[in-house]
Design a protein around this motif. Sequence first.
Motif, PDB file in Angstrom:
ATOM      1  N   VAL A 135       0.842  -1.197   0.000  1.00 30.06           N
ATOM      2  CA  VAL A 135       0.000   0.000   0.000  1.00 30.06           C
ATOM      3  C   VAL A 135       0.877   1.247   0.000  1.00 30.06           C
ATOM      4  O   VAL A 135       2.042   1.207   0.410  1.00 30.06           O
ATOM      5  N   HIS A 136       0.301   2.347  -0.460  1.00 26.91           N
ATOM      6  CA  HIS A 136       0.952   3.645  -0.262  1.00 26.91           C
ATOM      7  C   HIS A 136       0.098   4.483   0.677  1.00 26.91           C
ATOM      8  O   HIS A 136      -1.066   4.150   0.945  1.00 26.91           O
ATOM      9  N   THR A 137       0.655   5.562   1.179  1.00 28.22           N
ATOM     10  CA  THR A 137      -0.019   6.399   2.178  1.00 28.22           C
ATOM     11  C   THR A 137      -0.368   7.776   1.630  1.00 28.22           C
ATOM     12  O   THR A 137      -0.628   8.702   2.392  1.00 28.22           O
ATOM     13  N   SER A 138      -0.389   7.917   0.320  1.00 25.03           N
ATOM     14  CA  SER A 138      -0.551   9.229  -0.308  1.00 25.03           C
ATOM     15  C   SER A 138      -2.019   9.584  -0.530  1.00 25.03           C
ATOM     16  O   SER A 138      -2.823   8.738  -0.930  1.00 25.03           O
ATOM     17  N   ALA A 149      -2.528  -4.469  -4.461  1.00 29.56           N
ATOM     18  CA  ALA A 149      -2.219  -3.064  -4.213  1.00 29.56           C
ATOM     19  C   ALA A 149      -3.325  -2.411  -3.402  1.00 29.56           C
ATOM     20  O   ALA A 149      -4.504  -2.773  -3.506  1.00 29.56           O
ATOM     21  N   GLY A 150      -2.945  -1.437  -2.583  1.00 24.57           N
ATOM     22  CA  GLY A 150      -3.928  -0.741  -1.777  1.00 24.57           C
ATOM     23  C   GLY A 150      -3.442   0.628  -1.341  1.00 24.57           C
ATOM     24  O   GLY A 150      -2.332   1.062  -1.669  1.00 24.57           O
ATOM     25  N   VAL A 151      -4.318   1.309  -0.601  1.00 27.46           N
ATOM     26  CA  VAL A 151      -4.022   2.644  -0.072  1.00 27.46           C
ATOM     27  C   VAL A 151      -4.381   2.662   1.407  1.00 27.46           C
ATOM     28  O   VAL A 151      -5.415   2.136   1.819  1.00 27.46           O
ATOM     29  N   PHE A 152      -3.517   3.282   2.204  1.00 29.28           N
ATOM     30  CA  PHE A 152      -3.730   3.457   3.639  1.00 29.28           C
ATOM     31  C   PHE A 152      -3.360   4.902   3.940  1.00 29.28           C
ATOM     32  O   PHE A 152      -2.239   5.210   4.310  1.00 29.28           O
ATOM     33  N   TYR A 153      -4.343   5.808   3.740  1.00 27.09           N
ATOM     34  CA  TYR A 153      -4.064   7.254   3.753  1.00 27.09           C
ATOM     35  C   TYR A 153      -4.596   7.924   5.014  1.00 27.09           C
ATOM     36  O   TYR A 153      -5.804   7.977   5.224  1.00 27.09           O
ATOM     37  N   PRO A 154      -3.710   8.456   5.865  1.00 27.95           N
ATOM     38  CA  PRO A 154      -4.159   9.229   7.018  1.00 27.95           C
ATOM     39  C   PRO A 154      -4.276  10.709   6.642  1.00 27.95           C
ATOM     40  O   PRO A 154      -3.321  11.307   6.146  1.00 27.95           O
TER      41      PRO A 154
END
Length: 256
Positions: A87-90, A105-110
């Motif tokens: 995952v990316h954090t963007s 693939a994934g996203v982990f966005y704070p």
Amino acid sequence: MRMSVLGAGRVAHHLAKVLAKQHQVIDVYSRRLSSAQQLAQQVGANAITQVQALNPEIDLAIIAVSDQAIQSVISEVAPYLKDVLIVHTSGSTHLDVLSHIHPRAGVFYPLQTFSFESQIDWANTPLFIEAKHEQDQAQLLALADQISQRVYAYNSEQRLSLHLAAVFACNFSNSCFAMAKQVLDAQQVDFSLLYPLMRETTHKATQHDPKQVQTGPAIRGDQHILNMHQQMLMGAKREDLQQVYALMSQQIQQQQ
């Protein structure tokens, strides 16, 4: 869960520390050994500078680097983490940047502003999750629920709009604070005198539609004050602030 963090900047620093409370961080990767070591020591991980050294026996790899570096990092690490969810954090990078190269693939966005000096209130920090596959998304949602009370499954288009809005709400407003301080510093006036006003403005914006609680000379159409402020900035030879003042005042007036 076993995971590795790819990056050692501000987001990586805070995210690795909160995740390490309940999970095992195996590797911290950075091109600079000193940066990798500094974070790795805090979370009990191995510090590495070569992607070949990444331990493939993990459940999750988190790319927490600058937006422009995400594509190069996924290209480098994907061959060594073939079966791993990456995952990316963007907030401003589409899921496709990863999924075109790596199937899981994934996203982990704070949605938060990060600095090394500040502590993060993770429980109230919104986390936005997206994944190519339903099973991976469920895994990310469960992980996010352990950290935050505000977890959302948003697609890339929704997340990109959030990031754009965050630039207006956070980066631009902070720049306005900096410009206000420059005006006061020039006359040796204490910037802290604006703190109550700044806090009240922010509070009102979170309780109401910001457009409905707009105040000031522009929304009142007070041309005398607007002209006076422009002349003050001109006299101070601050053409840059004069241009910002004119543009912002025009934008406020158009909101009526």
